[in-house]
Each structure stands twice: as C-alpha cells, then as structure tokens.
Design a protein around this motif. Structure first.
Motif, short mmCIF file in Angstrom:
data_model
loop_
_atom_site.label_atom_id
_atom_site.label_comp_id
_atom_site.label_asym_id
_atom_site.label_seq_id
_atom_site.Cartn_x
_atom_site.Cartn_y
_atom_site.Cartn_z
N GLY A 59 9.15 8.47 33.13
CA GLY A 59 8.33 7.93 32.04
C GLY A 59 9.14 7.26 30.95
N LEU A 60 10.21 6.55 31.33
CA LEU A 60 11.07 5.90 30.34
C LEU A 60 10.73 4.42 30.14
N GLU A 61 9.57 4.00 30.63
CA GLU A 61 9.24 2.57 30.59
C GLU A 61 9.15 2.01 29.17
N ASP A 62 8.65 2.81 28.24
CA ASP A 62 8.52 2.33 26.86
C ASP A 62 9.81 2.48 26.06
N VAL A 63 10.82 3.07 26.67
CA VAL A 63 12.07 3.36 25.96
C VAL A 63 13.19 2.43 26.42
N ILE A 64 13.22 2.16 27.72
CA ILE A 64 14.20 1.24 28.31
C ILE A 64 13.43 0.11 28.97
N SER A 65 13.54 -1.08 28.43
CA SER A 65 12.78 -2.21 28.99
C SER A 65 13.36 -2.61 30.33
N GLY A 123 5.61 16.23 31.41
CA GLY A 123 5.36 16.39 32.84
C GLY A 123 6.36 15.68 33.72
N ALA A 124 7.44 15.15 33.13
CA ALA A 124 8.47 14.49 33.93
C ALA A 124 9.09 15.49 34.90
N PRO A 125 9.30 15.11 36.15
CA PRO A 125 9.91 16.04 37.10
C PRO A 125 11.40 16.22 36.83
N THR A 185 3.73 8.44 47.44
CA THR A 185 3.91 9.16 46.18
C THR A 185 4.08 8.16 45.04
N PRO A 186 3.33 8.30 43.93
CA PRO A 186 3.50 7.37 42.81
C PRO A 186 4.95 7.25 42.38
N GLY A 209 6.02 19.59 37.23
CA GLY A 209 5.64 18.38 36.52
C GLY A 209 4.40 17.73 37.11
N THR A 210 4.18 16.50 36.73
CA THR A 210 2.99 15.76 37.14
C THR A 210 3.38 14.37 37.62
N PRO A 211 2.50 13.71 38.37
CA PRO A 211 2.80 12.34 38.79
C PRO A 211 2.83 11.40 37.58
N PRO A 212 3.56 10.31 37.67
CA PRO A 212 3.52 9.31 36.60
C PRO A 212 2.16 8.62 36.59
N GLY A 213 1.84 8.02 35.46
CA GLY A 213 0.59 7.29 35.35
C GLY A 213 0.66 5.93 36.02
N PRO A 214 -0.29 5.05 35.73
CA PRO A 214 -0.28 3.73 36.35
C PRO A 214 0.98 2.94 36.02
N VAL A 215 1.33 2.03 36.89
CA VAL A 215 2.46 1.13 36.63
C VAL A 215 2.15 0.33 35.37
N PRO A 216 3.09 0.23 34.43
CA PRO A 216 2.83 -0.53 33.21
C PRO A 216 2.44 -1.98 33.49
N ALA A 217 1.58 -2.51 32.66
CA ALA A 217 1.16 -3.90 32.81
C ALA A 217 2.37 -4.82 32.78
#
Length: 340
Positions: A64-70, A152-154, A266-267, A321-329
């Motif tokens: 879940g680092l998409e918003d932190v590392i472009s 929820g990050a694995p 798997t997501p 943990g939990t699966p990641p959410g949708p792929v970012p736009a």
C-alpha cells in the motif's frame, strides 16, 4: 533491468554473465540517513516488461505504498540508450520531466558507465537516481517503509523465516530468474545445454517442493514467491520459445501451474502483469535472438483464470493482513493486455 545487448554479455567462453554492479545506496527509516524515508520524495521508475522491475511494482502494491512512492513506467521497447517514456504524453515522464531514464543516472553520475537499468528509485527534488539495487529495493519497502504501509499490509519478509527466504532466493535467482537468461544468451551449444540442464534441475526441484505446500516458505506469500512469480509468468509467453527453455511449458507442470494460477489470481500479481508489453520487450529489443522483431500472437493465457484448488494445501495469502484495494487510477494494466 535493460536487456539491450544482453546477448553480447557472454564471456569469451560462451557463457552468459549478468552485470551485477549497481548503485547500492539505501533509503532508510533513520531521519539522519543520507536518503531518509520521506513520503512523496521518491519516484520508482519501473517497466511492466521487466521481471526485476515487476517485483517492485508488486511489493509496492501489496504494502500500500502507492500514495507514498510515485510510479513512473518506461515503455517496453528501447534502443542502446535504454529505457524511455514514450508511453507518456510528449514522451516525457510527467514528474521527472525527462525523456530517458539515463538522464536521471547522469544526474547522479555524469556519463554513468554501467547499465541504465530498471527498477530505479529517483530522488524527485534532484532528479538523480538513488538506487537501482533491485534485490534490496523490495526488502527495504518491507523493512524501512513500515510507517507508511497500509493497514492490513502483509509481512513479506518475516523475521522467523528470513534465513529460509534468503536461501531460496539465492538459488532461485542463480538457477531460475537468471537461469532463463543463461539459456537465451548462451553463445554456443555447450554452454546452452549446461544452462538448460541447470534450469530444469531447479524447476524440477520447485515442482517437487510446491506439490505439498502452497507457498515457498511458511504458509503465506513472501518475498520468495514474488521473485519466482515474475519469472514463471513470463515463461510460456517468452522463455519457453524465445530463450529455448523448451523441455516443458509451465502449463505442463501440475504444481507450478497451479501455483502460478494461484498467485496470478491474487490481487497485486495478475493485475500488475502486462503480457503485451512483456512480449514486445523481449521479441523486439533482443534483435540478436529475434532479428525479425516479429512478436508471436500466442500463447492462449486464459488458463491463468481457471480454478487452481491450491487452497486445499492450506495457507493464507496475506496472513493476518488483507488484500490490497483496487489498482490506483492511472496505474491499471491496459485493457486487452492480460486475461481478466
């Protein structure tokens, strides 16, 4: 990495030798570090075509680092100057403002003499590459970026399994990840056959291991599975024919085929896999191997979506943990580039 001219990286003996010299700086959680962890400061430059870069995209998404590392994505084909941003408007990376990744390398080391490789992490303020040490990048995403990982990050590199993960990663890299390249870029029959035998010895070993266990280490997805996945998912579309690794297809090996389908579904895995760009890269860039640059239409990959029944072996993909959410736009694999 960049495989342009890799067929020329054979020793005088005819054996393929990968250049493993990298910029080994690390981004660390210590605020006093040369390169401290800092949200928004760094850009991961990857390519969907490259297995080594694909690892970093998967780990970034799972944690879940998409918003932190472009994320900047290079085009699948390139020339001797290496990775470009032809997929972006105007042919420039929209954050770094550069046309070719080599510009970020030159910002760090003028006339950088080594390979211009992906993945690379670039310091956005200076426009300079921080590191292209691909094995270390994903481990540091797990260990140094914990403050910014999603809820929820694995745990991909668990302390209790690190010795086993490191051991498996070591031989999977030499025998499988790099083994397919030793076959594809061998300069003579003798070295090809030696590389081929080594590769299939390792794949048989993995087939046996994965017959009785869902994942390579423990009962959850770890760094070891991610590193193996990016080679297995390219095997039938590329390595089987293009690199002459053709004893069997992965679809003909029951445990490995079930394991690959399990991960693909798997997501974080299948939704980051772009078969069009993968095939374009290998068949167009490797002109020493495929001088016509003709890209094959096959194989049929719809089987990746069929039931795998691996749940019967137990295990939980993400542990506690939990699966990641949708792929970012904006980061989605283009429609038609993968079975979905």
């Amino acid at each position: 990495m960049s495989e342009y001219g890799d067929a020329k990286n054979a020793s005088k003996s005819g054996a393929y030798e990968r250049d493993m010299n990298y910029i080994t700086d690390r981004i660390e959680a210590d605020p006093g570090a040369q390169w401290p962890v800092e949200a928004g400061r760094y850009r991961l430059v990857a390519a969907r075509a490259c297995p080594w870069a694909h690892r970093t995209v998967i780990v970034r998404r799972l944690l879940g680092l998409e918003d932190v590392i472009s994320l900047g994505l290079a085009a699948p084909t390139h020339d001797v100057r290496s990775w470009n941003f032809d997929l972006d408007p105007g042919g420039k990376d929209p954050v770094l403002g550069i046309e070719r990744l080599q510009e970020a390398y030159f910002a760090r080391v003028p006339d950088y003499p080594k390979g211009i490789t992906v993945p690379a992490i670039v310091d956005v303020p200076s426009g300079a590459v921080v590191t292209n040490d691909f094995p270390r990048i994903t481990l540091d995403f797990s260990s140094q970026w914990t403050e910014f990982q999603r809820e929820g990050a694995p745990v991909l590199y668990p302390e209790e399994h690190r010795a086993e993960i490191d051991e498996i990663n070591g031989w999977v890299f030499t025998e499988v990840n790099n083994g397919v390249y030793r076959c594809g870029f061998a300069a003579d029959q003798e070295h090809y056959e030696k590389a081929y035998d080594r590769l299939w010895t390792a794949l048989d070993r993995l087939e046996e291991r994965l017959t009785t266990r869902r994942y390579l280490v423990g009962d959850t997805i770890t760094e070891a599975d991610i590193r193996l996945y990016t080679t297995l998912v390219r095997f039938d579309p590329v390595y089987h024919g293009h690199f002459k690794c053709n004893r069997h297809k992965i679809t003909e090996m029951p445990a490995l085929w079930g394991y690959l389908r399990d991960l693909y579904q798997t997501p974080g895995f299948g939704d980051t896999t772009d078969f069009v760009q993968i095939k374009q890269h290998y068949y167009i860039v490797h002109t020493d191997v495929n001088p016509t640059k003709v890209v094959p239409s096959g194989p049929d990959l719809d089987g990746l979506l069929t039931p795998h029944s691996r749940e019967a072996l137990g295990g939980r993909p993400f542990g506690d943990g939990t699966p990641p959410g949708p792929v970012p736009a904006g980061e989605e694999v283009p429609e038609g580039h993968r079975p979905a």
